[in-house]
Design an enzyme around this catalytic site. Structure first.
Site, PDB file in Angstrom:
ATOM      1  N   ASP A 111      39.796 -46.030 -12.584  1.00 11.30           N
ATOM      2  CA  ASP A 111      39.763 -44.614 -12.275  1.00 11.30           C
ATOM      3  C   ASP A 111      38.804 -43.978 -13.286  1.00 11.30           C
ATOM      4  O   ASP A 111      38.469 -44.591 -14.303  1.00 11.30           O
ATOM      5  CB  ASP A 111      41.187 -44.051 -12.407  1.00 11.30           C
ATOM      6  CG  ASP A 111      41.236 -42.542 -12.316  1.00 11.30           C
ATOM      7  OD1 ASP A 111      40.664 -41.981 -11.373  1.00 11.30           O
ATOM      8  OD2 ASP A 111      41.826 -41.924 -13.223  1.00 11.30           O
ATOM      9  N   ASP A 151      38.461 -39.925 -14.226  1.00  6.87           N
ATOM     10  CA  ASP A 151      39.058 -38.822 -14.990  1.00  6.87           C
ATOM     11  C   ASP A 151      40.439 -39.218 -15.510  1.00  6.87           C
ATOM     12  O   ASP A 151      41.297 -39.635 -14.742  1.00  6.87           O
ATOM     13  CB  ASP A 151      39.183 -37.572 -14.111  1.00  6.87           C
ATOM     14  CG  ASP A 151      37.836 -37.087 -13.612  1.00  6.87           C
ATOM     15  OD1 ASP A 151      37.143 -36.407 -14.366  1.00  6.87           O
ATOM     16  OD2 ASP A 151      37.470 -37.416 -12.464  1.00  6.87           O
ATOM     17  N   ASP A 163      45.496 -43.661 -14.611  1.00  9.72           N
ATOM     18  CA  ASP A 163      46.462 -42.901 -15.418  1.00  9.72           C
ATOM     19  C   ASP A 163      47.493 -42.139 -14.604  1.00  9.72           C
ATOM     20  O   ASP A 163      48.341 -41.452 -15.182  1.00  9.72           O
ATOM     21  CB  ASP A 163      45.724 -41.912 -16.326  1.00  9.72           C
ATOM     22  CG  ASP A 163      45.028 -40.795 -15.539  1.00  9.72           C
ATOM     23  OD1 ASP A 163      44.257 -41.128 -14.606  1.00  9.72           O
ATOM     24  OD2 ASP A 163      45.251 -39.621 -15.844  1.00  9.72           O
TER      25      ASP A 163
END
Length: 218
Positions: A8, A10, A169
């Site tokens: 991922d 961001d 995240d």
């Protein structure tokens, strides 16, 4: 050792929350709407631009398509121009990516950030790193947790799901890994909590890039 690691963007490779928050609030302010705190934006972002804009709007205005389009039309060019104001790679991330390059582990990015911006941001912050692919949200790639972006990278690299790892995240990232048949690793330096990662069934959870490297190169 993994053959391919998909990240991922961001909250995983880059700490972009302040630029995302500033850009969202700029668009809201231009439309005379209430603003949100940086902490609130950690739960507003992560599911693509359209969902972000909807979450930014007051609940009573979320069916107002004209207002939605107005906020979005202000947000997109502003963020494109300010996506690098305060954003920085997380400590240790660049060293981990370089280690992957040196050891022959392919790396890729699959993000819900608009494709053109995702490619520009990755190139800007990691100019010395070789990525097998960078896939952002675009018309022919549905947003995560749809597995299309991940499967596109697997097809391009010829790596089987059993030899790949998805790292992110948020719950969206863990769900993306599951939908793609990949093992998943949640990181604790991003936007969400350990509880969220655990509840969504992350195979691994790490608190720093060094711990992640042990999983990748095991």
């Amino acid at each position: 050792m993994k053959k391919l690691v998909l990240f991922d963007l961001d909250g995983t490779l880059i700490d972009s929350i302040e630029d995302l928050a500033d850009s969202g609030n700029y668009a809201l302010k231009q439309c005379g709407l209430p603003l949100h705190t940086v902490e609130e934006y950690k739960y507003i972002v992560g599911d693509g631009v359209d969902t972000k804009i909807l979450r930014c709007l007051p609940p009573e205005d979320r069916e107002n398509r004209e207002l939605f389009q107005r906020v979005k039309s202000i947000y997109l060019p502003y963020y494109a121009a300010h996506s690098q104001d305060k954003t920085r790679p997380y400590p240790g991330v660049e060293a981990l990516l370089m280690q992957c390059n040196k050891k022959g582990v392919l790396i890729a990015v699959v993000s819900n950030k608009p494709h053109a911006i995702a490619k520009e941001v990755v190139h800007h912050y990691f100019p010395q790193i070789s990525f097998a692919a960078v896939v952002g949200q675009k018309d022919d790639v549905p947003k995560k947790p749809d597995p299309t972006g991940v499967k596109l990278v697997l097809s391009q690299t010829g790596v089987s799901p059993s030899d790949a790892l998805y790292v992110g995240d948020t719950c969206v990232d863990i769900q993306t890994a599951k939908n793609s048949g990949l093992s998943s690793c949640g990181v604790l330096w991003g936007f969400r909590t350990k509880q969220e990662l655990e509840e969504n069934g992350a195979d691994f959870i790490v608190s720093d890039p060094q711990a992640l490297s042990k999983i990748i190169f095991a």
